[in-house]
Design an enzyme around this catalytic site. Structure first.
Site, PDB file in Angstrom:
ATOM      1  N   HIS A 180       6.698  56.082  85.888  1.00 31.06           N
ATOM      2  CA  HIS A 180       7.908  56.835  86.264  1.00 31.06           C
ATOM      3  C   HIS A 180       7.920  58.247  85.671  1.00 31.06           C
ATOM      4  O   HIS A 180       8.597  59.129  86.184  1.00 31.06           O
ATOM      5  CB  HIS A 180       9.167  56.131  85.753  1.00 31.06           C
ATOM      6  CG  HIS A 180       9.602  54.959  86.568  1.00 31.06           C
ATOM      7  ND1 HIS A 180       8.848  53.824  86.718  1.00 31.06           N
ATOM      8  CD2 HIS A 180      10.740  54.755  87.288  1.00 31.06           C
ATOM      9  CE1 HIS A 180       9.500  52.962  87.470  1.00 31.06           C
ATOM     10  NE2 HIS A 180      10.647  53.499  87.843  1.00 31.06           N
ATOM     11  N   CYS A 206       3.644  55.999  81.514  1.00 27.44           N
ATOM     12  CA  CYS A 206       4.475  55.121  82.340  1.00 27.44           C
ATOM     13  C   CYS A 206       4.530  55.772  83.718  1.00 27.44           C
ATOM     14  O   CYS A 206       4.668  57.001  83.827  1.00 27.44           O
ATOM     15  CB  CYS A 206       5.867  55.011  81.735  1.00 27.44           C
ATOM     16  SG  CYS A 206       7.075  54.225  82.833  1.00 27.44           S
TER      17      CYS A 206
HETATM   18  N1  DGL Z   1       5.972  50.674  85.932  1.00 28.07           N
HETATM   19  C1  DGL Z   1       6.303  50.548  84.526  1.00 28.07           C
HETATM   20  C2  DGL Z   1       5.199  51.168  83.684  1.00 28.07           C
HETATM   21  O1  DGL Z   1       4.431  51.985  84.148  1.00 28.07           O
HETATM   22  C3  DGL Z   1       7.622  51.196  84.191  1.00 28.07           C
HETATM   23  C4  DGL Z   1       8.818  50.496  84.753  1.00 28.07           C
HETATM   24  C5  DGL Z   1       9.045  49.134  84.164  1.00 28.07           C
HETATM   25  O2  DGL Z   1       9.389  49.027  82.964  1.00 28.07           O
HETATM   26  O3  DGL Z   1       8.868  48.176  84.893  1.00 28.07           O
HETATM   27  O4  DGL Z   1       5.093  50.841  82.521  1.00 28.07           O
END
Ligand code: DGL
Length: 270
Positions: free
Chosen positions: A188, A186
């Site tokens: 983040h 992910c």
């Molecule tokens: N950008 C999302 C990911 O990489 C994480 C944040 C979201 O759940 O939107 O899965």
């Protein structure tokens, strides 16, 4: 022949900036247009059909900025929507799941790999399939959804007692399974590397796909003969630009250029 058009990058919000920073580091001469769908984030808890719709709308916006490539800098959107976007796009589309999966398969020594990601990514099974594609037969794969990690990263709680407690809760099963490689699946999660690394211990290799994704971008530009020079570094968000700018800098690892603009991609029918 050079192609000086910018590279388009989108994410559900700010996590994709951890990928953008790697693209800037590896390809400082290329221009970029970043779209963060903060107004509709998170994607990780949404259904596949919703994430596909949002991703198509985001891609449409980037196409209107005349980009030469689309980078889906979001694991959830990559897991759910890559195929649809790649089929619909006239320019190359890069996703973030495969580079991380490949790196994990190459890093493990004991054949036990953990994947942490959003609920959407874990339930899609796309990450697990991708690791299986590259790993030696018999490799054991353990997945864990860590939804609270997204909030902790955005709150700036990257390495404190609460983050340590949440790490213990989510990651104990992976530790007990004896994994030696953990995919931060992910965008983040790289911000929580220190807390995750402390809990898992030094013998576990953490895989941050951002660097590997930037290498895929570089190689694809070269293969397609579309490398170029452009100083554009534009930012758009579907939420308030001030809110975006407030939380973006740590993800980007440097100051964010001022002038983020607002845009709602839900105006497109797809
Ligand atoms: N950008 C999302 C990911 O990489 C994480 C944040 C979201 O759940 O939107 O899965």
């Amino acid at each position: 022949m050079a192609d000086n058009r910018p590279i388009g990058v989108f994410d559900s919000g700010i996590g994709g900036l951890t990928v953008l920073r790697e693209i800037w580091d590896l390809l400082p001469g290329e221009g970029t247009v970043y779209f963060g769908d903060n107004g509709r984030a998170p994607y990780g808890t949404k259904s596949k059909s919703t994430v596909i719709k949002y991703s198509l709308q985001n891609m449409r916006f980037l196409e209107e900025q005349d980009v030469k490539m689309i980078v889906i800098a979001c694991n959830t959107a990559s897991a759910h929507a890559y195929r649809t976007l790649a089929e619909a796009s006239k320019v190359p589309v890069i996703e973030v799941v495969t580079p991380g999966a490949k790196a994990a398969a190459g890093a493990t020594k004991n054949g036990r790999i953990g994947i942490i990601a959003t609920k959407g990514s874990v339930n899609s099974g796309v990450y697990k399939d991708a690791v299986e594609r590259f790993a030696a037969p018999g490799t054991e794969i353990y997945q864990q959804a860590c939804p609270l990690f997204v909030s902790l990263a955005e709150e700036g709680w990257w390495d404190n007692d609460i983050t340590a407690a949440v790490c213990k809760e989510y990651l104990t099963p992976l530790k007990e399974a004896g994994i030696d490689t953990l995919v931060l699946g992910c965008t983040h999660y790289p911000l929580l590397s220190s807390a995750i690394g402390k809990f898992m211990g030094p013998e576990v290799t953490l895989i941050n796909a951002g660097k590997a994704v930037a290498e895929v971008v570089r190689d694809t530009l070269a293969e397609q003969g579309i490398s170029g020079e452009n100083s554009l570094r534009a930012f758009y968000t579907s939420d308030e630009p001030e809110l975006f700018e407030d939380v973006a800098s740590p993800f980007l690892g440097r100051g964010l250029p001022a002038g983020t603009k607002h845009f709602d991609t839900d105006r497109y029918s797809v």
